[in-house]
Design a protein around this motif. Structure first.
Motif, PDB file in Angstrom:
ATOM      1  N   SER A   1       0.835  -1.197   0.000  1.00 34.32           N
ATOM      2  CA  SER A   1       0.000   0.000   0.000  1.00 34.32           C
ATOM      3  C   SER A   1       0.878   1.257   0.000  1.00 34.32           C
ATOM      4  O   SER A   1       0.570   2.239  -0.693  1.00 34.32           O
ATOM      5  N   THR A   2       1.974   1.223   0.725  1.00 32.10           N
ATOM      6  CA  THR A   2       2.917   2.345   0.736  1.00 32.10           C
ATOM      7  C   THR A   2       3.516   2.545  -0.650  1.00 32.10           C
ATOM      8  O   THR A   2       3.641   3.682  -1.128  1.00 32.10           O
ATOM      9  N   ALA A   3       3.878   1.452  -1.310  1.00 25.94           N
ATOM     10  CA  ALA A   3       4.456   1.534  -2.659  1.00 25.94           C
ATOM     11  C   ALA A   3       3.448   2.097  -3.656  1.00 25.94           C
ATOM     12  O   ALA A   3       3.789   2.953  -4.485  1.00 25.94           O
ATOM     13  N   VAL A   4       2.206   1.653  -3.564  1.00 27.76           N
ATOM     14  CA  VAL A   4       1.177   2.131  -4.489  1.00 27.76           C
ATOM     15  C   VAL A   4       0.843   3.588  -4.205  1.00 27.76           C
ATOM     16  O   VAL A   4       0.648   4.382  -5.135  1.00 27.76           O
ATOM     17  N   ARG A   5       0.805   3.965  -2.947  1.00 28.83           N
ATOM     18  CA  ARG A   5       0.526   5.376  -2.609  1.00 28.83           C
ATOM     19  C   ARG A   5       1.618   6.281  -3.176  1.00 28.83           C
ATOM     20  O   ARG A   5       1.338   7.381  -3.639  1.00 28.83           O
ATOM     21  N   ALA A   6       2.856   5.812  -3.167  1.00 28.79           N
ATOM     22  CA  ALA A   6       3.949   6.600  -3.740  1.00 28.79           C
ATOM     23  C   ALA A   6       3.744   6.782  -5.242  1.00 28.79           C
ATOM     24  O   ALA A   6       4.013   7.857  -5.788  1.00 28.79           O
ATOM     25  N   VAL A   7       3.245   5.755  -5.910  1.00 30.88           N
ATOM     26  CA  VAL A   7       2.951   5.864  -7.344  1.00 30.88           C
ATOM     27  C   VAL A   7       1.847   6.896  -7.563  1.00 30.88           C
ATOM     28  O   VAL A   7       1.945   7.749  -8.454  1.00 30.88           O
ATOM     29  N   GLU A   8       0.791   6.829  -6.751  1.00 32.22           N
ATOM     30  CA  GLU A   8      -0.304   7.795  -6.882  1.00 32.22           C
ATOM     31  C   GLU A   8       0.190   9.221  -6.642  1.00 32.22           C
ATOM     32  O   GLU A   8      -0.201  10.141  -7.363  1.00 32.22           O
ATOM     33  N   ARG A   9       1.026   9.398  -5.651  1.00 35.12           N
ATOM     34  CA  ARG A   9       1.571  10.739  -5.375  1.00 35.12           C
ATOM     35  C   ARG A   9       2.366  11.252  -6.569  1.00 35.12           C
ATOM     36  O   ARG A   9       2.270  12.424  -6.930  1.00 35.12           O
TER      37      ARG A   9
END
Length: 153
Positions: free
Chosen positions: A112-120
């Motif tokens: 989830s942290t990795a995906v949130r970084a992509v979204e950011r």
């Protein structure tokens, strides 16, 4: 038929722009999840189960935008890795509600942290106020076409 009745140049098509954005997002998510040995559908199932434990196969399929058959395979793989558990028999009806294991919750935090970084990274060109507006506009467009939203916890 007038020019206003056709899609026109692809560069002016909202649908084409959305598809390109979705493909770019998916590719970036795949790259971010690869070190965790997760696919996007696997991540989607983990995220859904993390937020809504006990979802059925059909509910996971709808939420992850895959077929029920694909969800079965995803869940089997997650079970084999010890990330998800499902009862041997359905508590009621035919649905086998799935839940994350401790290992599944731990991996989900990283994913989830990795995906949130992509979204950011994707939203970075937009000012904060425009980011919220963008999410609202996408939700409005989705609602206009009659798509149901998976409700949160």
């Amino acid at each position: 038929m007038s020019g206003d009745e056709t899609v026109g140049p692809l560069g002016d098509s909202v649908g084409y722009a959305l598809k390109r954005a979705a493909a770019a997002l998916r590719g970036a998510m795949e790259a971010a999840l690869r070190p965790l040995e997760l696919t996007v559908p696997q991540y989607a199932c983990l995220e859904l189960l993390g937020q809504r434990p006990g979802l059925s196969n059909a509910e996971l399929a709808r939420g992850a935008f895959v077929t029920r058959q694909a969800t079965n395979g995803v869940l089997r793989g997650l079970e084999e890795r010890g990330l998800v558990t499902r009862p041997g028999t359905a508590p009621h009806g035919r649905a086998l509600p799935a839940e994350l294991t401790a290992a599944g919750r731990e991996l989900l935090r990283s994913a989830s942290t990795a995906v949130r970084a992509v979204e950011r990274r994707m939203l970075e060109p937009l000012e904060v106020g425009r980011q919220e507006r963008f999410r609202e506009d996408l939700a409005a467009c989705t609602a206009a076409l009659g798509e149901r939203r998976l409700e949160g916890p």
